[in-house]
Write a protein that holds these residues in place. Sequence first.
Motif, mmCIF file in Angstrom:
data_model
loop_
_atom_site.group_PDB
_atom_site.id
_atom_site.type_symbol
_atom_site.label_atom_id
_atom_site.label_comp_id
_atom_site.label_asym_id
_atom_site.label_seq_id
_atom_site.Cartn_x
_atom_site.Cartn_y
_atom_site.Cartn_z
ATOM 1 N N LEU A 266 0.827 -1.214 0.000
ATOM 2 C CA LEU A 266 0.000 0.000 0.000
ATOM 3 C C LEU A 266 0.857 1.257 0.000
ATOM 4 N N LEU A 267 2.063 1.151 0.569
ATOM 5 C CA LEU A 267 2.913 2.338 0.665
ATOM 6 C C LEU A 267 4.041 2.340 -0.367
ATOM 7 N N ALA A 268 3.909 1.506 -1.405
ATOM 8 C CA ALA A 268 4.963 1.446 -2.431
ATOM 9 C C ALA A 268 5.222 2.819 -3.029
ATOM 10 N N LYS A 269 4.166 3.571 -3.254
ATOM 11 C CA LYS A 269 4.341 4.921 -3.787
ATOM 12 C C LYS A 269 4.732 5.857 -2.644
ATOM 13 N N GLY A 270 3.982 5.799 -1.569
ATOM 14 C CA GLY A 270 4.322 6.527 -0.353
ATOM 15 C C GLY A 270 4.238 8.029 -0.472
ATOM 16 N N GLY A 271 4.639 8.672 0.612
ATOM 17 C CA GLY A 271 4.698 10.126 0.624
ATOM 18 C C GLY A 271 3.356 10.778 0.878
ATOM 19 N N GLY A 272 3.416 12.041 1.225
ATOM 20 C CA GLY A 272 2.219 12.868 1.331
ATOM 21 C C GLY A 272 1.282 12.474 2.450
ATOM 22 N N GLU A 273 0.034 12.855 2.276
ATOM 23 C CA GLU A 273 -0.987 12.658 3.296
ATOM 24 C C GLU A 273 -1.221 11.175 3.582
ATOM 25 N N THR A 274 -1.113 10.362 2.517
ATOM 26 C CA THR A 274 -1.391 8.936 2.633
ATOM 27 C C THR A 274 -0.664 8.321 3.817
ATOM 28 N N GLU A 275 0.626 8.553 3.859
ATOM 29 C CA GLU A 275 1.451 7.918 4.877
ATOM 30 C C GLU A 275 1.069 8.382 6.285
ATOM 31 N N LYS A 276 0.649 9.629 6.390
ATOM 32 C CA LYS A 276 0.251 10.144 7.705
ATOM 33 C C LYS A 276 -1.088 9.565 8.154
ATOM 34 N N GLN A 277 -1.994 9.372 7.181
ATOM 35 C CA GLN A 277 -3.365 9.004 7.542
ATOM 36 C C GLN A 277 -3.588 7.501 7.643
ATOM 37 N N ILE A 278 -2.680 6.731 7.125
ATOM 38 C CA ILE A 278 -2.933 5.292 6.996
ATOM 39 C C ILE A 278 -3.030 4.597 8.361
ATOM 40 N N TYR A 279 -3.915 3.605 8.446
ATOM 41 C CA TYR A 279 -3.978 2.740 9.624
ATOM 42 C C TYR A 279 -2.968 1.620 9.412
ATOM 43 N N ARG A 280 -1.884 1.681 10.151
ATOM 44 C CA ARG A 280 -0.780 0.730 9.958
ATOM 45 C C ARG A 280 -0.432 0.117 11.298
#
Lengths: 438, 438
Positions: free
Chosen positions: B55-69
């Motif tokens: 899911l984080l292969a692209k990574g960066g930005g808001e995604t990484e901050k918001q993700i439930y990991r």
Amino acid sequence: MKIDMVKPSILPGFMELLPGDQIQFNKLADTIRKTYESFGFMAIDTPIIEKSEILLAKGGGETEKQIYRFLKGSTDLSLRFDLTVPLARYVAQNYSSLTFPFRRYQIGKVYRGERNPKGRFREFYQCDIDIVGNGNLNILNDAEIPSIIYSVFNNLGFQDFTIKINNRKLLNGFFEALQIQDNSEVLRVIDKIDKIGTSNATQELLCCGLSFEIVEKIFEFINISGSNQDILLLLNNLNISNANFKDGVCELSAVTKYVKLFGVPDDNFKIDLKITRGLDYYTGTVYETFLNEYPSIGSVCSGGRYDNLAAYYTKQKLPGVGISIGLTRLFYQLNEAGFFKKEVNKSITKVLVIPLDNNIDYGISLANFLRDKGIITEIYLEEAKLVKKLGYADKLGIPFVILIGEKEVENKTATIKNMFTGDQITVDFNASYEIVNA
Amino acid sequence: MKIDMVKPSILPGFMELLPGDQIQFNKLADTIRKTYESFGFMAIDTPIIEKSEILLAKGGGETEKQIYRFLKGSTDLSLRFDLTVPLARYVAQNYSSLTFPFRRYQIGKVYRGERNPKGRFREFYQCDIDIVGNGNLNILNDAEIPSIIYSVFNNLGFQDFTIKINNRKLLNGFFEALQIQDNSEVLRVIDKIDKIGTSNATQELLCCGLSFEIVEKIFEFINISGSNQDILLLLNNLNISNANFKDGVCELSAVTKYVKLFGVPDDNFKIDLKITRGLDYYTGTVYETFLNEYPSIGSVCSGGRYDNLAAYYTKQKLPGVGISIGLTRLFYQLNEAGFFKKEVNKSITKVLVIPLDNNIDYGISLANFLRDKGIITEIYLEEAKLVKKLGYADKLGIPFVILIGEKEVENKTATIKNMFTGDQITVDFNASYEIVNA
């Protein structure tokens, strides 16, 4: 831009299907959904993530070990491991807004971190119905449930299946009459007797501290067989005066009587005193369902009656009765057993419109026309040779292809090819609907 | 046993509905699903939990901050934050088993840990379709997509909505012609121009280091208006020789021409050069859709064309075009805006059979009869006074009640009460179907 590639894969224990299998899976799910709805059950959708304190209010046992639990910021979260605990929370939380008896169904994913996921799944669908009463709930509901199970499996295409029923009060009463103080271990052993066999079960029961004589009595009891009427007669003739036992026999008799009225054939419904639903929270009627042609699958639909759904969330007494189908496992096992036809479609499309040359406009009109009539229609929009266009329909199992060339546009016709028979026919634009809808 | 009670509640930012609202929500979801299917899109179901590296292969930005990991054992897991990344992984993983163009839809929950969830949701449904090509994908697909958007919103009961379209190549080409090196910030500002207003946007663009003259040119450009034909004519007349620009105008012209053929009325389809889909990965056509009677909702369906879906997972070039409807937010906003009727049913049941006295057997037969005919039928099984039984139907908004007393059993009839009009009629057992099905 250089990209670091990641090998595409999913986690072990998670089911993901290719289109052909997915179509079969969706058919099962749709049939279950429609059958549940036909009995007036209402779909409810609860969050997959809940507060850990909610999901673990009862706690203990396997649940706590298997649960997906994590922190997000300082919040303690968990993924639901069944649909019953969320239902309990929902009913308690919305008690004053709901009308009782509350008939709800939920089809959704639940999560259990099984240690060895081989043949089991860490993410799987449960398909639940429950009827929840406010203070009390008539025993007739326990008789309606088997008629819903019957309809579900009948609608799924099964005839040879058996809904087995028993009653926990009856079991509890019997064990009380035998002076067994804590029967939970005994119920657990009986629950797995068909798996482990009688001699292993005997061994385990003796280990529980029971005498050989008592164990013999237990076996004699749970092996009572015959027609449902025979079994009920034999139970009455045991002359056990324990109140729980009597209540249980009374409930089992009522349920058996009314199940018949609810339309379940005798062949599909059987009292079986070995059904205990071992460790579960049931307090009265219990059910398990077996597909007789697929005995290795085990029970495909289980459930029962509980006295109090939401004791951890409310003081309101909420008795209920419900069942659950583990759809992911059921699909997996049926698929393994060859239940589904192999030459299955990989698309739900009925008609593929193929414009030849540059007759895209007419092709679009025809596709729109058929779609408006309710026919699932695609139009092939790529530039390719005819053989490739036909190959697309062939690979996906699309039954009809409509070819649109100069002639068809000129004469306002459509040339329809039946992809199974190979037959080809040219008809008027409007008449194409009748051909593909036949 | 003393029980420690937990107050029943759900997490903030999670939507859970009461039965009446849930029925409305399910209607929206069903309509979207059926419309997507009518165009031959195939339902795919990917796991909600995936490997974080996927899911984080692209990574960066808001995604990484918001993700439930989180970790489960030593495995690094995440909940999907959209349906596009799982699609990319699915197509890359199953490349050799799929038939292209691959038309899939997915309606499912995704997760984003929004910091301030007020009016936004941390768990929400996305309803996506994508058409993924193998190596290439005809521009005609970009013209089919608006016809699907049109059908969806038309089927949902809307007439006054506008599908706005633009093209990223055209924008990129225009900015290249203006010698703007990195246009990502410019696209971001234009994307929100309707929210922040022209003067704030001017300020922000000047802050990007653009000259006042260039900013003026940008505004002149993005404000080009008129009919779609007018806009295309004006774009051609700009005589910009940039190849990207020319490609973009060409694509936009083709899409505009074919959208009409695909059956989208002129009123519902508008070229708007302010549409950029700011930070997204689109490379060609971009779409946004607005309900004109509910302007505050913003775009209800967005998407576009991308050159390469799965670059992080495969070397295969997989171009595609797709859209997404954020259903949870759409439902929430429509509900807030009073779109749904208030006197809504809280049940999908059409008929409630009420056995009076002890006529349960006949009542069950009648309920079974109606259900077999396709009428969603419940039977009231609790012991209660008639007024309470009728109250159950009334509270749930069940349209018909059938009363079964001694007389009805004797004469093989059914007394049907229309709960809206209060009218009551007694008819033969079989005739009851016609009355409740009218």
